[in-house]
Design a protein around this motif. Structure first.
Motif, short mmCIF file in Angstrom:
data_model
loop_
_atom_site.label_atom_id
_atom_site.label_comp_id
_atom_site.label_asym_id
_atom_site.label_seq_id
_atom_site.Cartn_x
_atom_site.Cartn_y
_atom_site.Cartn_z
N ILE A 38 -25.15 -39.19 18.40
CA ILE A 38 -24.49 -40.16 19.27
C ILE A 38 -23.08 -39.68 19.59
CG2 ILE A 38 -23.50 -42.48 19.40
CD1 ILE A 38 -25.83 -43.51 17.82
N TRP A 39 -22.72 -39.68 20.85
CA TRP A 39 -21.35 -39.37 21.28
C TRP A 39 -20.57 -40.67 21.32
CZ3 TRP A 39 -17.59 -36.15 21.49
CH2 TRP A 39 -16.55 -36.31 22.39
N GLY A 40 -19.58 -40.79 20.42
CA GLY A 40 -18.80 -42.02 20.31
C GLY A 40 -17.55 -42.05 21.16
N GLY A 41 -17.21 -40.91 21.79
CA GLY A 41 -16.05 -40.88 22.68
C GLY A 41 -14.72 -40.77 21.96
N ALA A 65 -11.56 -39.09 29.28
CA ALA A 65 -12.74 -39.22 28.40
C ALA A 65 -14.05 -38.83 29.08
CB ALA A 65 -12.81 -40.63 27.82
N PRO A 66 -14.34 -39.28 30.30
CA PRO A 66 -15.58 -38.84 30.95
C PRO A 66 -15.62 -37.33 31.20
CG PRO A 66 -14.70 -40.80 32.03
CD PRO A 66 -13.64 -40.30 31.10
N MET A 67 -14.47 -36.74 31.53
CA MET A 67 -14.41 -35.30 31.74
C MET A 67 -14.73 -34.55 30.46
SD MET A 67 -11.02 -34.94 34.16
CE MET A 67 -11.24 -33.18 34.40
N GLN A 68 -14.32 -35.12 29.32
CA GLN A 68 -14.60 -34.48 28.03
C GLN A 68 -16.10 -34.38 27.79
OE1 GLN A 68 -12.12 -33.46 25.13
NE2 GLN A 68 -13.97 -32.27 25.47
N TYR A 69 -16.81 -35.47 28.04
CA TYR A 69 -18.26 -35.48 27.83
C TYR A 69 -18.95 -34.50 28.80
CZ TYR A 69 -23.05 -37.14 27.31
OH TYR A 69 -24.41 -37.20 27.08
N GLN A 70 -18.51 -34.48 30.05
CA GLN A 70 -19.09 -33.56 31.04
C GLN A 70 -18.88 -32.11 30.62
OE1 GLN A 70 -17.27 -34.61 34.79
NE2 GLN A 70 -17.91 -36.75 34.61
N ALA A 74 -21.81 -29.30 29.57
CA ALA A 74 -21.95 -28.06 30.35
C ALA A 74 -22.16 -26.85 29.44
CB ALA A 74 -20.70 -27.85 31.22
N ASN A 75 -21.88 -27.01 28.14
CA ASN A 75 -22.08 -25.92 27.17
C ASN A 75 -23.48 -25.98 26.58
OD1 ASN A 75 -19.42 -25.11 27.57
ND2 ASN A 75 -18.65 -26.31 25.85
N LEU A 81 -27.00 -34.48 22.46
CA LEU A 81 -25.86 -35.38 22.40
C LEU A 81 -26.02 -36.45 23.47
CD1 LEU A 81 -23.10 -35.74 20.90
CD2 LEU A 81 -22.05 -34.53 22.82
N SER A 82 -26.04 -37.72 23.05
CA SER A 82 -26.23 -38.83 23.98
C SER A 82 -25.14 -39.86 23.79
CB SER A 82 -27.59 -39.50 23.75
OG SER A 82 -28.63 -38.56 23.83
N PRO A 83 -24.63 -40.44 24.89
CA PRO A 83 -23.60 -41.47 24.77
C PRO A 83 -24.14 -42.69 24.03
CG PRO A 83 -23.82 -40.72 27.05
CD PRO A 83 -24.98 -40.17 26.30
N ARG A 84 -23.28 -43.36 23.34
CA ARG A 84 -23.67 -44.59 22.64
C ARG A 84 -24.21 -45.59 23.66
NH1 ARG A 84 -22.99 -47.93 18.27
NH2 ARG A 84 -22.36 -50.07 18.75
N GLY A 85 -25.35 -46.20 23.31
CA GLY A 85 -25.94 -47.19 24.20
C GLY A 85 -26.98 -46.62 25.13
N SER A 86 -27.20 -45.29 25.07
CA SER A 86 -28.24 -44.69 25.90
C SER A 86 -29.62 -44.97 25.30
CB SER A 86 -28.02 -43.18 26.04
OG SER A 86 -28.20 -42.54 24.78
N THR A 87 -30.66 -44.50 25.96
CA THR A 87 -32.03 -44.80 25.52
C THR A 87 -32.53 -43.88 24.41
OG1 THR A 87 -32.87 -43.36 27.28
CG2 THR A 87 -32.67 -45.73 27.78
N ALA A 88 -31.71 -42.90 23.98
CA ALA A 88 -32.14 -41.98 22.93
C ALA A 88 -32.41 -42.73 21.63
CB ALA A 88 -31.08 -40.92 22.71
N THR A 89 -33.39 -42.26 20.86
CA THR A 89 -33.72 -42.88 19.58
C THR A 89 -33.76 -41.82 18.47
OG1 THR A 89 -36.08 -42.62 20.01
CG2 THR A 89 -35.08 -44.72 20.66
#
Length: 425
Positions: A38-41, A65-70, A74-75, A81-89
């Motif tokens: 989970i990516w917590g930002g 913060a959004p630029m950091q995740y992007q 890109a690497n 790695l999925s943002p918190r609250g996404s559909t990943a399980t």
């Protein structure tokens, strides 16, 4: 003959199908074994009352913060790695970037105004089940700016809009402050996209996150920075004794801030050794109480993390500073900036100790203003870098020249450090 050709072709097709099946199976296994994180930002690692000490971070967070995740996505990652609250399980771990310092220090030095801008954080990997910290990686950047307008050379009169622009440049790795204007702020901060950034704090964080070694190893051990001490003589020099001024980058209204300087020493040595040895090192957490620290995900959800107890630690003592003239000509001077430290390393059963020193050489034109503390800081950074190199490969000349140990003693000292650090990978 025709039947033979047909039979041979069928065999080849079957082999190709078999190879494709194996390849697809391996890809499937690889995808399924790719761990979900989970990516917590971004968050702030400080007590609630200190949140207002991050005005520029708070102002820039929505853009940065959004630029950091992007940039991270890109690497190439060895995990998902999925943002918190996404559909990943199936996530078992989480990542968060906790900022612990936003600071502008300095003031008038001679006939110029000198400011240092500092921004630092820790990249934290923790497990979700027990909320225990697994890895920490210190990151941070500092920049110095020289201004000639002494009328605005104070905390109260300094241009706060320009402060924000300079912190934005630290994040983005750009340097256009000489052309500062509202238009330049729009062009080189507000309108910048990920393709336009340089080697700044965003890139440093993305590199750390992209190269994390995510593992489920048991009996995890931790190493880091333990106690940082400053002798009374060193503290006197840092506070303005022995014909020096108070260290401008670690002073508040002319008074030396001891804790701020200790934090810088901790992060500098941890970051340098960690990057050289490729081992995560824990540094003291701002805002921690009783072995725990309260943080927030970027969506505001509070989390209480349990901090690791160190199995091995570096204890650092700042013993003193000295400046001497090494050489001069009618036009130039060469000064040596000596820094003297003691570094102890070990665990509960005892520690190995070494006194270390460095002489950083700085050449200047006679009569030019010299910021002595900047050169002392450079001396400590050079010493940290050389010290880390000795852990990897001990140099026969470096040990007797830079420590109080003979070569064989130094070899044992650095080999012991490497052995213990290898055990915490």
């Amino acid at each position: 003959f025709l039947l033979y050709e047909i039979s041979s072709s069928i065999v080849k097709i079957r082999n190709i199908i078999s190879l494709l099946s194996v390849s697809l199976l391996l890809m499937s296994l690889n995808i399924s074994s790719s761990e979900e994180i989970i990516w917590g930002g971004y968050t702030i690692s400080s007590k609630a009352k200190d949140k207002a000490s991050f005005p520029n971070f708070n102002s820039l967070q929505k853009k940065i913060a959004p630029m950091q995740y992007q940039l991270i996505q890109a690497n190439e990652l060895t995990y998902s790695l999925s943002p918190r609250g996404s559909t990943a399980t199936g996530e078992t771990k989480s990542l968060i970037v906790a900022f612990d310092k936003e600071r502008v220090t300095g003031g008038r030095l001679g006939d110029v105004c000198l400011w240092q801008y500092t921004l630092s954080a820790q990249v934290i990997l923790f497990e979700l089940e027990g909320m225990s910290v697994l890895q920490t990686h210190p990151v941070g950047r500092s920049r110095n700016y020289v201004e000639k307008d002494l009328a605005k050379c104070s905390e109260e009169k300094r241009d706060k809009a320009r402060d924000r622009f300079r912190f934005c440049q630290i994040f983005l790795g750009l340097e256009t402050d000489d052309q500062y204007s509202k238009e330049e702020n729009l062009r080189s901060c507000e309108s910048v996209v990920t393709e336009g950034i340089g080697n700044g704090l965003l890139t440093e964080i993305a590199s750390i996150v992209s190269n994390l070694n995510i593992s489920d190893k048991k009996n995890i051990r931790f190493a880091g920075i333990g106690e940082v001490k400053i002798t009374e003589r060193a503290k006197s020099i840092l506070s303005g004794g022995e014909d020096f001024i108070s260290h401008p980058f670690f002073s508040n209204r002319g008074k030396f801030n001891e804790q701020s300087y200790k934090d810088w020493i901790s992060q500098n040595f941890a970051k340098t050794i960690s990057s050289k040895i490729n081992v995560p090192l824990v540094v003291p957490f701002a805002g921690s109480v009783g072995g725990k620290i309260q943080l927030k995900y970027s969506d505001g959800t509070e989390i209480d993390l349990t901090l690791p107890e160190l199995d091995y630690s570096f204890d650092i003592t700042i013993r003193g500073f000295a400046r001497s003239l090494m050489d001069e000509t009618p036009q130039r001077e060469a000064w040596v900036y000596g820094t003297y430290l003691t570094l102890d390393f070990g665990g509960l059963l005892g520690k190995e100790s070494a006194k270390v020193k460095n002489g950083y050489v700085f050449e200047t034109v006679k009569g030019d203003f010299v910021n002595n503390w900047r050169e002392f800081d450079n001396s400590i950074q050079e010493l940290a870098n050389e010290y880390a190199e000795q852990i990897m490969k001990t140099d026969r000349k470096w040990v007797p020249n830079k420590t109080n140990l003979k070569y064989r003693e130094g070899k044992r000292y650095f080999s012991y450090i490497k052995e213990k650090l290898d055990s915490v990978r």
